[in-house]
Scaffold this motif. Structure first.
Motif, PDB file in Angstrom:
ATOM      1  N   ASN A 212       0.801  -1.231   0.000  1.00  0.00           N
ATOM      2  CA  ASN A 212       0.000   0.000   0.000  1.00  0.00           C
ATOM      3  C   ASN A 212       0.834   1.281   0.000  1.00  0.00           C
ATOM      4  O   ASN A 212       0.288   2.375   0.086  1.00  0.00           O
ATOM      5  N   MET A 213       2.172   1.127  -0.074  1.00  0.00           N
ATOM      6  CA  MET A 213       3.068   2.290  -0.157  1.00  0.00           C
ATOM      7  C   MET A 213       2.779   3.284   0.980  1.00  0.00           C
ATOM      8  O   MET A 213       2.633   4.485   0.780  1.00  0.00           O
ATOM      9  N   SER A 214       2.705   2.763   2.197  1.00  0.00           N
ATOM     10  CA  SER A 214       2.278   3.529   3.361  1.00  0.00           C
ATOM     11  C   SER A 214       3.019   4.846   3.552  1.00  0.00           C
ATOM     12  O   SER A 214       2.388   5.891   3.787  1.00  0.00           O
ATOM     13  N   VAL A 215       4.336   4.831   3.453  1.00  0.00           N
ATOM     14  CA  VAL A 215       5.110   6.053   3.702  1.00  0.00           C
ATOM     15  C   VAL A 215       4.787   7.134   2.680  1.00  0.00           C
ATOM     16  O   VAL A 215       4.645   8.314   3.020  1.00  0.00           O
ATOM     17  N   TRP A 216       4.626   6.748   1.410  1.00  0.00           N
ATOM     18  CA  TRP A 216       4.283   7.719   0.366  1.00  0.00           C
ATOM     19  C   TRP A 216       2.867   8.268   0.575  1.00  0.00           C
ATOM     20  O   TRP A 216       2.606   9.436   0.289  1.00  0.00           O
ATOM     21  N   VAL A 217       1.973   7.414   1.093  1.00  0.00           N
ATOM     22  CA  VAL A 217       0.615   7.869   1.403  1.00  0.00           C
ATOM     23  C   VAL A 217       0.651   8.855   2.572  1.00  0.00           C
ATOM     24  O   VAL A 217      -0.008   9.901   2.538  1.00  0.00           O
ATOM     25  N   PHE A 218       1.430   8.549   3.604  1.00  0.00           N
ATOM     26  CA  PHE A 218       1.536   9.446   4.755  1.00  0.00           C
ATOM     27  C   PHE A 218       2.031  10.832   4.337  1.00  0.00           C
ATOM     28  O   PHE A 218       1.567  11.853   4.849  1.00  0.00           O
ATOM     29  N   LEU A 219       2.982  10.850   3.409  1.00  0.00           N
ATOM     30  CA  LEU A 219       3.596  12.112   2.994  1.00  0.00           C
ATOM     31  C   LEU A 219       2.854  12.781   1.839  1.00  0.00           C
ATOM     32  O   LEU A 219       3.309  13.798   1.316  1.00  0.00           O
TER      33      LEU A 219
END
Length: 228
Positions: A212-219
């Motif tokens: 889910n590409m969590s870090v890219w979603v967070f940023l």
């Protein structure tokens, strides 16, 4: 068979008192409130990078609850039990659901810092979340009706994301993501209720956190599309 049953009982954590059970059942409210406050305070100064202090507060809160009711020696007891091949198969299928997102956006994987954060998150977060949301709550709600035992922790698990990361992350406020979290949370809770093991759940959760590409979603470097 008698020896095997005795071994499994020896691996089980000690029974919780009524007071401890009440504390566990109320702990998500405290956890989410602390995370929401952390997100608001830090996002005002460092923007979406508030996900880092938020993640640390979130993990610390879950570990504190686990330690206070079970002790360090029992936190990972559920990892000693086998999940069974069916649970592994379903876990892998669930874990691969978000992978098309990753495969379609490989071009975003160009920052070594973000890649390190992404991999570290995927390796650490599933152990802590599964121990808390599935392992601990599975123990506390073991005598509840199945529907209530699956739904209670899952509602908080799903709500924790928009109420914490959603403060600064557009993607974390996506209703479709919340629905997906509900589905995965129920599936993982059901697996633990059936197998009393967190092995396949944790591996499945790792796959999800990678896909889910969590870090890219967070940023807000990747914002999932929303269907109206």
């Amino acid at each position: 068979m008698i020896e095997k049953s005795s071994t499994l009982r020896d691996q089980d954590p000690p029974a919780l008192s009524s007071r401890q059970r009440r504390f566990v059942l109320l702990s998500p409210i405290l956890l989410i409130a602390a995370g929401h406050l952390t997100a608001r305070v830090f996002s005002a100064s460092i923007g979406a990078w508030a996900w880092v202090p938020l993640q640390l507060v979130y993990w610390s809160g879950m570990i504190a609850v686990l330690y206070s009711v079970n002790g360090l020696s029992n936190i990972f007891a559920a990892y000693k039990r086998s999940s069974g091949w069916r649970s592994w198969s379903s876990g892998i299928l669930i874990g691969l659901i978000p992978w098309p997102i990753l495969l379609l956006h490989l071009s975003l994987l160009h920052s070594p810092l973000l890649i390190v954060c992404w991999i570290a998150l995927a390796l650490i977060n599933p152990f802590i979340e599964e121990s808390y949301w599935r392992g601990l709550f599975g123990e506390v709600t073991a005598r509840w009706p199945a529907w209530a035992a699956l739904l209670y922790p899952t509602l908080f698990f799903a709500a924790a994301h928009p109420l914490q990361w959603g403060v600064f992350s557009v993607g974390s406020r996506n209703w479709q993501m919340v629905v997906a979290l509900m589905i995965m949370g129920i599936a993982w809770s059901a697996t633990y209720r059936q197998t009393r093991s967190l092995r396949s759940n944790t591996f499945s959760h790792m796959l999800v956190d990678l896909g889910n590409m969590s870090v890219w979603v967070f940023l807000n470097l990747y914002i999932p599309p929303t269907r109206h």
